[in-house]
Design a protein around this motif. Structure first.
Motif, PDB file in Angstrom:
ATOM      1  N   SER A 158      -4.729   5.337  -2.144  1.00  0.00           N
ATOM      2  CA  SER A 158      -4.009   4.039  -2.104  1.00  0.00           C
ATOM      3  C   SER A 158      -4.831   3.479  -0.369  1.00  0.00           C
ATOM      4  O   SER A 158      -5.227   1.901  -0.640  1.00  0.00           O
ATOM      5  N   HIS A 191      -7.811   0.569  -0.443  1.00  0.00           N
ATOM      6  CA  HIS A 191      -7.743  -0.987   0.226  1.00  0.00           C
ATOM      7  C   HIS A 191      -8.678  -0.708   1.677  1.00  0.00           C
ATOM      8  O   HIS A 191      -9.328  -2.141   1.803  1.00  0.00           O
ATOM      9  N   VAL A 216       1.061  -1.092  -0.197  1.00  0.00           N
ATOM     10  CA  VAL A 216       0.334   0.307   0.731  1.00  0.00           C
ATOM     11  C   VAL A 216       1.320   1.651   0.422  1.00  0.00           C
ATOM     12  O   VAL A 216       1.512   1.948   0.983  1.00  0.00           O
TER      13      VAL A 216
END
Length: 373
Positions: free
Chosen positions: A253, A257, A134
């Motif tokens: 990002s 997630h 990530v």
């Protein structure tokens, strides 16, 4: 879930021994705040010199302790400590201090140990779950990844599954302590067991002195984990120590997630609230059993296991003693005469003030010498 940001890798303190655990590797490679501390530590200043010819340390000017009223936490620009900082103190506090003052000094053999150990630890982790990188650019994003990992692991623990790399954090004696537990699983009797992996360069178990350090390390993990599941760790304390901005929006990002994990959040504060609520309502038990597993690096053979008895009073006493150094209440100390054998494998033996002073800091000897005159 892994963190991957713009900040530099942290330094590995010379430790005088050849094994590292999953948690130690992750802590040393942790993204959050590493750039700030590394940048300030790697520049030569009035209190340190970099290695000289042949990469050997030639001298290290003494601190101007009479003029420096800042604590080590302030001097090293630290917002919090890692569990391994305290466990390294248990091996040799003076060595740990030199590791902070000279962060770039790492023996080649030590770097090789890190690389080999990392491969074994990664293989172990992939047995349990996949790793997803990530991208993160802020410390809020980096901590958000830790919280997302915790949120994904709580249900697994509730269903009595096995998890690896569980982040832990909590305030101990006024200082925030951070770490990563190698593995948590349940025994056949339903007891929650913490298993710590230590890789060994030689096919033999460590000496008792190192076992003692390892036992202290995992006892600290239990101490912090238990406080987390008992609701004793607060978001206010975490924000106070880390200087995080809970209202700062998370990066794209991290948000992506989070959504993939089923979490509808916008900021770090949203995630923190969710984590602390989940820990409180999860009814997770405290850790019942502490176990260390020693493995030979080359063959991956299990060399032996150590079951650790948790002695809370002893752990608290050690923590109070070690934190006194970090808060600036006392000078750093080296090993006792009985453990002077540790100096044979120490990178800083030639410049060690503790050794030169015969077990007493030079800053204490000098005023005494003046009085004698």
């Amino acid at each position: 879930m892994a963190e991957n940001g713009e900040e530099e890798t942290g330094s590995v303190e010379a430790s005088g021994f050849s094994d590292l655990s999953d948690s130690e590797l992750l802590e040393y490679l942790d993204l959050e705040d590493t750039q700030e501390s590394s940048a300030s530590l790697s520049k030569p200043g009035p209190s340190s010199e970099l290695p000289g010819k042949d990469d050997k340390l030639t001298s290290l000017p003494k601190w101007k302790r009479g003029l420096d009223v800042s604590s080590p936490m302030e001097r090293f620009h630290l917002k919090y400590l890692y569990v391994t900082d305290l466990s390294t103190q248990d091996w040799c506090e003076q060595q740990m201090v030199y590791g902070k003052e000279l962060p770039g000094f790492l023996a080649p053999e030590k770097a090789a140990v890190l690389d080999t150990g990392a491969s074994i630890h990664l293989a172990r982790e992939l047995e349990v779950h996949d790793l997803v990188t990530v991208p993160t650019t802020t410390k809020e994003d980096a901590w958000a990844v830790k919280f997302l990992n915790i949120l994904s692991m709580i249900p697994v623990l509730q269903s009595e599954g096995r998890i690896r790399e569980f982040p832990v954090f909590g305030e101990v004696e006024g200082v925030l302590l951070v770490g990563v537990i190698d593995e948590l699983h349940y025994t056949a009797k339903g007891e929650l067991e913490l298993a710590e992996l230590k890789t060994r360069r030689r096919p033999m178990l460590p000496l008792e002195a190192q076992k003692k350090k390892d036992c202290f390390q995992i006892s600290l993990y239990k101490y912090i984990f238990d406080a987390m599941v008992q609701g004793k760790v607060t978001s206010a304390s975490l924000i106070h120590h880390t200087k995080l901005c809970p209202d700062k929006p998370l990066g794209p990002s991290v948000l992506r997630h989070a959504r993939q994990g089923g979490f509808s959040v916008k900021s770090l504060g949203d995630l923190m609230e969710l984590v602390f609520l989940s820990l409180t309502l999860s009814d997770l038990p405290v850790i019942d059993i502490l176990k260390i597993e020693y493995i030979h690096q080359e063959t991956a053979t299990v060399l032996g296991t150590e079951i650790v008895a948790f002695e809370e009073k002893e752990v608290r006493g050690k923590v109070q003693h070690y934190m006194a150094y970090w808060m600036g209440h006392r000078e750093p100390q080296g090993v006792d005469v009985e453990e002077a054998w540790k100096c044979r494998t120490c990178n800083y033996a030639d410049i060690c003030e503790w050794r030169k002073g015969g077990g007493v800091p030079s800053s204490i000897l000098e005023p005494l010498a003046k009085k004698v005159k």
